[in-house]
Design a protein around this motif. Structure first.
Motif, PDB file in Angstrom:
ATOM      1  N   LYS A  13      -5.430  17.777   5.555  1.00 54.06           N
ATOM      2  CA  LYS A  13      -4.571  18.198   4.376  1.00 54.06           C
ATOM      3  C   LYS A  13      -3.568  18.908   5.189  1.00 54.06           C
ATOM      4  O   LYS A  13      -3.930  19.975   5.903  1.00 54.06           O
ATOM      5  CB  LYS A  13      -5.228  18.821   3.206  1.00 54.06           C
ATOM      6  N   LYS A  14      -2.256  18.850   4.596  1.00 52.68           N
ATOM      7  CA  LYS A  14      -1.227  19.533   5.258  1.00 52.68           C
ATOM      8  C   LYS A  14      -0.625  20.424   3.997  1.00 52.68           C
ATOM      9  O   LYS A  14      -0.148  19.640   2.909  1.00 52.68           O
ATOM     10  CB  LYS A  14      -0.103  18.679   5.784  1.00 52.68           C
ATOM     11  N   TYR A  15      -0.665  21.656   4.255  1.00 56.95           N
ATOM     12  CA  TYR A  15      -0.342  22.697   3.195  1.00 56.95           C
ATOM     13  C   TYR A  15       1.297  22.970   3.161  1.00 56.95           C
ATOM     14  O   TYR A  15       1.725  22.935   4.279  1.00 56.95           O
ATOM     15  CB  TYR A  15      -1.177  23.731   2.945  1.00 56.95           C
ATOM     16  N   PRO A  16       1.829  23.366   2.198  1.00 57.07           N
ATOM     17  CA  PRO A  16       3.170  23.640   2.357  1.00 57.07           C
ATOM     18  C   PRO A  16       3.575  24.792   3.300  1.00 57.07           C
ATOM     19  O   PRO A  16       4.677  24.762   3.897  1.00 57.07           O
ATOM     20  CB  PRO A  16       3.513  24.430   0.753  1.00 57.07           C
ATOM     21  N   ARG A  18       2.748  24.762   5.973  1.00 57.42           N
ATOM     22  CA  ARG A  18       2.798  23.951   7.432  1.00 57.42           C
ATOM     23  C   ARG A  18       1.236  23.831   8.089  1.00 57.42           C
ATOM     24  O   ARG A  18       1.027  23.209   9.286  1.00 57.42           O
ATOM     25  CB  ARG A  18       3.634  24.169   8.304  1.00 57.42           C
ATOM     26  N   ASP A  48      -0.436  15.098   2.280  1.00 54.99           N
ATOM     27  CA  ASP A  48       0.140  16.288   1.712  1.00 54.99           C
ATOM     28  C   ASP A  48      -0.791  16.843   0.727  1.00 54.99           C
ATOM     29  O   ASP A  48      -1.318  16.220  -0.189  1.00 54.99           O
ATOM     30  CB  ASP A  48       1.633  15.903   1.149  1.00 54.99           C
ATOM     31  N   THR A  51       0.752  16.599  -2.891  1.00 56.21           N
ATOM     32  CA  THR A  51       1.070  15.327  -3.457  1.00 56.21           C
ATOM     33  C   THR A  51       0.393  14.005  -3.281  1.00 56.21           C
ATOM     34  O   THR A  51       0.355  13.030  -3.743  1.00 56.21           O
ATOM     35  CB  THR A  51       2.735  14.776  -3.101  1.00 56.21           C
ATOM     36  N   LEU A  55       0.847  11.435   5.325  1.00 55.44           N
ATOM     37  CA  LEU A  55       1.878  12.270   6.349  1.00 55.44           C
ATOM     38  C   LEU A  55       1.499  11.703   7.781  1.00 55.44           C
ATOM     39  O   LEU A  55       2.139  12.571   8.779  1.00 55.44           O
ATOM     40  CB  LEU A  55       1.808  13.785   6.120  1.00 55.44           C
TER      41      LEU A  55
END
Length: 174
Positions: A13-16, A18, A48, A51, A55
Motif C-alpha cells: 500500500k502506498k500512503y499519501p 509516499r 493507493d 483509493t 499503482l
C-alpha cells in the motif's frame, strides 16, 4: 487459495506521505525493497491506500528512473527519444518487440545460468551495437511499410515520412 495457487500476490500500500507499506510483513518498505521483489520474481501489487487504485506500473517506472539516474543507464537520450516517437501508431509494435526481446534475454540468461555475471555483461555489451542496428533496420522497414500502405490508399498524400508536414507539389521519397 485459488486453483493455480496464486493467492500469494504481495500487497503493497502506498500512503499519501509516499511511504510504502508491505501488508505481508506489516512494515514499511522502500523502492529498493520492491526492486528486490522484482529481481526475485515475487508477485506483488502496489495500490493507493486511500483509493485502491493500482499503482504498480507507476512504482516500477520510479524504480527504472532511479536506476537510470545511478551508474550507467540502459537508455541513452537517443533511445528515449526513439521510444517517445513510438507513442502513437507504432506503439504496439515497439511494445511487442521490447517484451519479446526482454523475455528472450531472460530465457538465454536462465538457460546459460549466467545471471548477473561479468561474462553475461560483457556478452550483452558486445551485442548492443548489433541489436541497435537490427532495431533501427526493423523500425525503418516498419515505417516504410506503414507509409507505403497509407500512400497506396491516398490517406497521407502530400505528406512526407520525415517531417509529417505538407510539401506542395512534392510526393515524399523513400
Amino acid at each position: 487459495m485459488s486453483a493455480n495457487g496464486r493467492n500469494d500476490v504481495r500487497l503493497i500500500k502506498k500512503y499519501p506521505n509516499r511511504r510504502l507499506y508491505d501488508t505481508r510483513t506489516s512494515s514499511h518498505i522502500t523502492l529498493a525493497d520492491i526492486r528486490q521483489l522484482v529481481v526475485s520474481e515475487e508477485p506483488f501489487q502496489v495500490i493507493d491506500a486511500k483509493t485502491g487504485e493500482d499503482l504498480t506500473r507507476n512504482i516500477l517506472l520510479q524504480i527504472i528512473q532511479e536506476a537510470e539516474s545511478d551508474g550507467e543507464p540502459i537508455f541513452s537520450s537517443e533511445m528515449l527519444k526513439g521510444i517517445i516517437r513510438f507513442y502513437g501508431p507504432f506503439q504496439g509494435v515497439l511494445t511487442s518487440y521490447l517484451e519479446k526481446s526482454i523475455q528472450s534475454v531472460i530465457e538465454v540468461q536462465t538457460q546459460a545460468g549466467v545471471q548477473s555475471t561479468q561474462a553475461w555483461t560483457d556478452f550483452m555489451q558486445s551485442q548492443a551495437p548489433m541489436m541497435q542496428d537490427l532495431m533501427r533496420q526493423y523500425v525503418e522497414q516498419s515505417k516504410k511499410l506503414y507509409l507505403n500502405t497509407q500512400n497506396m490508399f491516398g490517406i497521407f498524400s502530400g505528406f512526407t515520412g520525415k517531417t509529417g508536414g505538407k510539401k506542395d507539389g512534392d510526393e515524399g521519397q523513400s
